[in-house]
Design an enzyme around this catalytic site. Sequence first.
Site, PDB file in Angstrom:
ATOM      1  N   GLU A  60       0.808  -1.223   0.000  1.00  0.00           N
ATOM      2  CA  GLU A  60       0.000   0.000   0.000  1.00  0.00           C
ATOM      3  C   GLU A  60       0.841   1.272   0.000  1.00  0.00           C
ATOM      4  OE1 GLU A  60      -0.717  -2.599   1.961  1.00  0.00           O
ATOM      5  OE2 GLU A  60      -2.740  -3.220   1.396  1.00  0.00           O
ATOM      6  N   HIS A 129      -9.254  -5.145  10.751  1.00  0.00           N
ATOM      7  CA  HIS A 129      -9.906  -4.904   9.459  1.00  0.00           C
ATOM      8  C   HIS A 129     -11.165  -4.055   9.587  1.00  0.00           C
ATOM      9  CE1 HIS A 129      -7.145  -7.932   8.133  1.00  0.00           C
ATOM     10  NE2 HIS A 129      -7.663  -8.013   6.917  1.00  0.00           N
TER      11      HIS A 129
END
Lengths: 325, 365
Positions: A60, A129
Amino acid sequence: MPIIQYREAIRQALAEELTRDANVVVLGEEVAQFNGAYKVTEGLLERFGPKRIVDTPISEAGFIGLGIGASMLGIRPVIELMFWSFYSVAFDQILNNAANIRYMSGGQIHCPIVIRGPANGGTNVGATHSHTPENVLASHPGVKVVVPCTPYDAKGLLKSAIRDNDPVMYLENTMLYGDRGEVPADDYLIPLGKADVKREGKDLTIVTYGRAAIQSLAAAAVLQQERGISAEVLDLRSIRPLDIDAVLASVRKTHRVLVVEEQRPFCGVGAQLAYMIQSEAFDELDGPVARLTTVDAPSIYSPPVEVEQLPNPQRILKAAVEAMA
Amino acid sequence: MTKKPSAATEGHADPPAAKLGFAGAPVNAMLSAEQKIGLYRMMLRIRRFEERSLRAYQAKKIGGFLHLYIGQEAVAVGCCSLMGKDDHVITAYRDHGHAIAVGMELNPLMAELYGKVTGCSKGKGGSMHFFDPSRNYWGGHGIVGGQVPLGVGLAYGLKYKGLKGACMTFMGDGAVNQGAVHEAYNLAALWELPVVFVIENNGYSMGTSQARSSAGELSRRAEAYGMPWGECNGHDLYEVRAFMAPFLERARDTCRPALVEIDTYRYRGHSVADPDNTYRAKAEIEEYRRNKDPIQVFQNELIAEGVLDEARAEKIDAEVRGEADLSADFAEASPFPIAADLQKDVYWEADNPGERRSGGRLFFN
């Protein structure tokens, strides 16, 4: 008007903007060949080819930084985060680079980048998450933050975000991807920074956004039916820029406010709203600004308990009744 | 200096033209006498600018950090002198040398150090954040390694637009252990992007020597990513140019990345605010200054070539000293930004109200 899913509305926005502007490119993990982890980008590779729809490695910081660099040369990357929770490994790229480069260069550079993906709890995937970072993002001048809750809003806001010359953080919700709603098949834009009254009311203003807005609508229906309380549901849609005028207008009408958000309470978006409401409409208030948030703990895995940790119609109903007391 | 043994280039080509002498390399042989003097002047300009900025810092005219490039001038000047129209540069916080090497004027740079509104970033960036997109210079970045993915993105943009250029992405030896740097290496190699990663190895990441911070050889890490790599000395401007030119050409021509390491040395501390007596000996600095000072080395070379003589060198020195002094005068005489400038240059939309499409509040006080 066609009725389509929230994920399809996002896909339509991407497809229309990819068609309109050759500099728009979609990058992210599994967005191309895999058709998207949540099928948002399904079919785009076939339609636009591998130059425009690009699979990235799990990296990322690398690919978000790459997107920011490319945006300085006029490319308009739309970067998918499989989960917004993964932004933390790219924090420096997003909030040191994208947010600050314009300022540090004295306005010589702008970064027209969109980072989008789901940011929500409720899917039993545990604490790592399930982050909702809209407050963290919005506390950085230089970025914009959008949280759509309906298919119609999702399409119109994403198209505006892609055309925006500032970095826009676009937060979706996996629990809404399958929701259906009316969405025009043609080109339309919803400006950033415009709240939307999702339900009119006169007794209580529920200021909310994202999935919490959908749940607030369910709670408002019950409030009316069972308690005779007329709740107005104001969906912010954008966190920054913030349509505070719409909030204040509703407060002046109802004189009572409940903020509902899928944030932890400490320094959440609702904290800022409560401050602004008391500061700018103190005399309009018949009671303290009430607030319903996610229960202040990391996101629990246990499925039935996670439902109780998050805002839900029952919790909202209870909070609304208390706010009216 | 606690660095790896030099010239550890096994499995890799020798630096080009090593046997001929670097002056004879095509990229140097093509230079006119005036172009050579121009390169000499550029290095000296960086040196005198920074010495002047140090005096201003000591006089408390400049705040924050001041990371001086003194000793490393041949790297930025050598590399940036090879730039074509579509070549780009990005670097870290020790960015004065690159800014001057790409052609930025001294006045806005010194004014930026002074925090003045006439600075290149209107006093909003400071020493670590010089930018000039009009010269393909993208900063000037404060977080170690954070600029490296951006450099790969610039290369991505070049390739996307079909432009035949390369992005030189500079970093220090202290950056090579950052995760973002490795992510950038991987993306550049995987997607075949025209970037040349340049490690300016001055031996120390702040006060920690390479031996105490990095396992293995820095540039050789490229092998893991299938990138060509190389290493050269950074005190000889001709060598830097001769070494870099083929890497840049290859990046432009084949759209492929490479990783190079240029060994250099800084005379000053990591930042001028840092004590410089805990991790290296004064003798080490003196040894480098005496034998490898890049400006002296190039001056000797040009005098030997008959391109330059002592009198002209002194004249050039006087000119660039004068220019540096004038930049300090300019900075001193310039106004500071005002509080009303604080919220400008944050959002493009706020700066272009006629074209604003969004509603709502962008600022919260």
